[in-house]
Design a protein around this motif. Structure first.
Motif, PDB file in Angstrom:
ATOM      1  N   HIS A  70      38.398  55.982  25.702  1.00 51.98           N
ATOM      2  CA  HIS A  70      37.883  55.178  26.811  1.00 51.98           C
ATOM      3  C   HIS A  70      36.347  55.192  26.845  1.00 51.98           C
ATOM      4  N   ARG A  71      35.742  55.038  25.700  1.00 56.97           N
ATOM      5  CA  ARG A  71      34.289  54.929  25.636  1.00 56.97           C
ATOM      6  C   ARG A  71      33.940  53.583  25.027  1.00 56.97           C
ATOM      7  N   THR A  72      33.015  52.907  25.655  1.00 55.68           N
ATOM      8  CA  THR A  72      32.695  51.547  25.259  1.00 55.68           C
ATOM      9  C   THR A  72      31.694  51.539  24.108  1.00 55.68           C
ATOM     10  N   CYS A  73      31.548  50.361  23.526  1.00 50.08           N
ATOM     11  CA  CYS A  73      30.582  50.181  22.438  1.00 50.08           C
ATOM     12  C   CYS A  73      29.163  50.452  22.915  1.00 50.08           C
ATOM     13  N   CYS A  74      28.847  50.051  24.143  1.00 54.09           N
ATOM     14  CA  CYS A  74      27.487  50.229  24.666  1.00 54.09           C
ATOM     15  C   CYS A  74      27.128  51.707  24.771  1.00 54.09           C
ATOM     16  N   ARG A  75      28.058  52.536  25.205  1.00 57.34           N
ATOM     17  CA  ARG A  75      27.766  53.962  25.345  1.00 57.34           C
ATOM     18  C   ARG A  75      27.517  54.613  23.995  1.00 57.34           C
ATOM     19  N   TRP A  76      28.331  54.268  23.011  1.00 58.02           N
ATOM     20  CA  TRP A  76      28.127  54.844  21.684  1.00 58.02           C
ATOM     21  C   TRP A  76      26.822  54.350  21.073  1.00 58.02           C
ATOM     22  N   ALA A  77      26.498  53.087  21.282  1.00 53.73           N
ATOM     23  CA  ALA A  77      25.239  52.559  20.751  1.00 53.73           C
ATOM     24  C   ALA A  77      24.036  53.252  21.383  1.00 53.73           C
ATOM     25  N   MET A  78      24.096  53.476  22.696  1.00 54.21           N
ATOM     26  CA  MET A  78      23.002  54.181  23.367  1.00 54.21           C
ATOM     27  C   MET A  78      22.896  55.623  22.875  1.00 54.21           C
ATOM     28  N   LEU A  79      24.025  56.259  22.617  1.00 51.14           N
ATOM     29  CA  LEU A  79      23.998  57.622  22.099  1.00 51.14           C
ATOM     30  C   LEU A  79      23.372  57.669  20.711  1.00 51.14           C
ATOM     31  N   TRP A  80      23.621  56.654  19.892  1.00 53.16           N
ATOM     32  CA  TRP A  80      23.054  56.595  18.543  1.00 53.16           C
ATOM     33  C   TRP A  80      21.539  56.401  18.591  1.00 53.16           C
ATOM     34  N   VAL A  81      21.055  55.560  19.498  1.00 54.49           N
ATOM     35  CA  VAL A  81      19.644  55.202  19.514  1.00 54.49           C
ATOM     36  C   VAL A  81      18.803  56.161  20.357  1.00 54.49           C
ATOM     37  N   THR A  82      19.420  57.012  21.175  1.00 49.75           N
ATOM     38  CA  THR A  82      18.669  57.891  22.069  1.00 49.75           C
ATOM     39  C   THR A  82      17.713  58.830  21.330  1.00 49.75           C
ATOM     40  N   PRO A  83      18.108  59.518  20.243  1.00 47.56           N
ATOM     41  CA  PRO A  83      17.134  60.381  19.558  1.00 47.56           C
ATOM     42  C   PRO A  83      15.906  59.637  19.058  1.00 47.56           C
ATOM     43  N   LEU A  84      16.082  58.422  18.582  1.00 48.57           N
ATOM     44  CA  LEU A  84      14.936  57.655  18.093  1.00 48.57           C
ATOM     45  C   LEU A  84      14.025  57.223  19.227  1.00 48.57           C
ATOM     46  N   VAL A  85      14.605  56.879  20.371  1.00 46.44           N
ATOM     47  CA  VAL A  85      13.799  56.511  21.531  1.00 46.44           C
ATOM     48  C   VAL A  85      12.989  57.708  22.025  1.00 46.44           C
ATOM     49  N   VAL A  86      13.611  58.885  22.023  1.00 44.75           N
ATOM     50  CA  VAL A  86      12.903  60.096  22.449  1.00 44.75           C
ATOM     51  C   VAL A  86      11.725  60.386  21.528  1.00 44.75           C
ATOM     52  N   VAL A  87      11.911  60.234  20.224  1.00 48.00           N
ATOM     53  CA  VAL A  87      10.825  60.459  19.278  1.00 48.00           C
ATOM     54  C   VAL A  87       9.706  59.452  19.501  1.00 48.00           C
ATOM     55  N   TRP A  88      10.049  58.199  19.711  1.00 44.28           N
ATOM     56  CA  TRP A  88       9.027  57.169  19.938  1.00 44.28           C
ATOM     57  C   TRP A  88       8.226  57.456  21.211  1.00 44.28           C
ATOM     58  N   MET A  89       8.905  57.843  22.281  1.00 45.98           N
ATOM     59  CA  MET A  89       8.207  58.152  23.526  1.00 45.98           C
ATOM     60  C   MET A  89       7.301  59.367  23.369  1.00 45.98           C
ATOM     61  N   LEU A  90       7.768  60.380  22.653  1.00 48.04           N
ATOM     62  CA  LEU A  90       6.952  61.574  22.445  1.00 48.04           C
ATOM     63  C   LEU A  90       5.706  61.252  21.632  1.00 48.04           C
ATOM     64  N   ASN A  91       5.840  60.479  20.576  1.00 48.48           N
ATOM     65  CA  ASN A  91       4.677  60.097  19.777  1.00 48.48           C
ATOM     66  C   ASN A  91       3.703  59.239  20.578  1.00 48.48           C
ATOM     67  N   THR A  92       4.226  58.346  21.398  1.00 47.96           N
ATOM     68  CA  THR A  92       3.349  57.503  22.214  1.00 47.96           C
ATOM     69  C   THR A  92       2.556  58.319  23.215  1.00 47.96           C
ATOM     70  N   LEU A  93       3.200  59.291  23.852  1.00 49.35           N
ATOM     71  CA  LEU A  93       2.494  60.142  24.813  1.00 49.35           C
ATOM     72  C   LEU A  93       1.417  60.972  24.128  1.00 49.35           C
ATOM     73  N   LEU A  94       1.711  61.468  22.925  1.00 49.84           N
ATOM     74  CA  LEU A  94       0.702  62.235  22.192  1.00 49.84           C
ATOM     75  C   LEU A  94      -0.483  61.365  21.812  1.00 49.84           C
ATOM     76  N   GLU A  95      -0.238  60.125  21.423  1.00 48.42           N
ATOM     77  CA  GLU A  95      -1.337  59.233  21.058  1.00 48.42           C
ATOM     78  C   GLU A  95      -2.201  58.892  22.267  1.00 48.42           C
ATOM     79  N   LEU A  96      -1.553  58.676  23.402  1.00 48.82           N
ATOM     80  CA  LEU A  96      -2.322  58.370  24.609  1.00 48.82           C
ATOM     81  C   LEU A  96      -3.137  59.569  25.093  1.00 48.82           C
TER      82      LEU A  96
END
Length: 254
Positions: A70-96
């Motif tokens: 009972h898990r939808t495609c959207c939840r699995w897709a968000m779980l897959w992309v979450t580590p990459l989003v976290v890395v992007w946000m961390l790099n952006t904060l360091l650059e700023l």
């Protein structure tokens, strides 16, 4: 009459998998995927989706293969992309936080071409033909420049581990041989091809099930996928071969 008992052992294969004490699968089965990992061109839809939007393909695979969770495609897709989003946000904060802008002044000289103008250059010695312009760009500390690619590598490994574990469960469900290590390495170096292969196999299994249903084949006569064993799924510990009741025969002597 006296008799000599004769024991005739009988064995049966209980399952295609066996489980170690730590819950990992030693052998997932004897089957193979319906297509090779490099057969992406056999299905253009899954090939394009895996290359251009792998998180969506991953979500679709999980939703179609494990409907009982009972898990939808959207939840699995968000779980897959979450580590990459976290890395992007961390790099952006360091650059700023650590970045600064550095500007340089350039002029077009008739003889020397594009010349960088600073305090050591005598402007009167230049024959400016096309004018001058200023170019600014961000500058970051060396540790930030070294940290950014390392963070992206770690994020990709986390995604590969997640996708590899789900691929191992898919293999266990359909009795496909392989190993968790090979699944993770495949998603590390060829994630798009691995996702496309899983999508083709899921579509193949769905087609077989539909054809069996249309032909009126009883469910029990069609090979059903085995429920995932191990990796956090509760199940009794199976073995490759288990002895069954042993009939005892007596050789009667008159």
């Amino acid at each position: 009459a006296t008799g000599c008992p004769l024991h005739i052992p009988s064995f049966r294969s209980s399952r295609h998998t066996m489980q170690r004490d730590d819950g990992r699968l030693l052998e997932e089965g004897t089957k193979q995927f319906s297509s090779g990992i490099c057969a992406c061109c056999s299905d253009a839809d899954s090939c394009c989706l895996s290359c251009w939007c792998p998180c969506v393909q991953f979500g679709q695979n999980q939703e179609r293969a494990f409907r009982s969770q009972h898990r939808t495609c959207c939840r699995w897709a968000m779980l897959w992309v979450t580590p990459l989003v976290v890395v992007w946000m961390l790099n952006t904060l360091l650059e700023l936080a650590t970045g600064r802008h550095q500007c340089k002044f350039f002029c077009h000289d008739e003889k020397q071409g594009l010349v960088e103008v600073d305090s050591s250059v005598d402007l009167s010695s230049l024959e400016v033909t096309k004018g001058c312009f200023e170019q600014c760009y961000p500058v970051f500390p060396r540790w930030v420049e070294a940290f950014e690619p390392f963070a992206w590598i770690v994020g990709c490994i986390v995604v590969a581990v997640l996708a590899g574990r789900r691929r191992a469960l898919l293999r266990a469900q359909h009795r496909i041989r392989g190993s968790l290590e090979a699944d993770i390495v495949g998603h590390c170096f060829c994630g798009c091809c691995s996702l496309a292969q899983e999508a083709r196999h899921i579509a193949h299994e769905e087609l077989v099930a539909r054809q069996a249903e249309q032909n009126g084949v009883p469910i029990g006569s069609v090979a059903q996928p085995m429920p995932p064993v191990g990796y956090g799924v509760e199940s009794a510990t199976p073995t490759l071969a288990q002895p069954v009741a042993q009939p005892v025969y007596s050789l009667a002597q008159p």
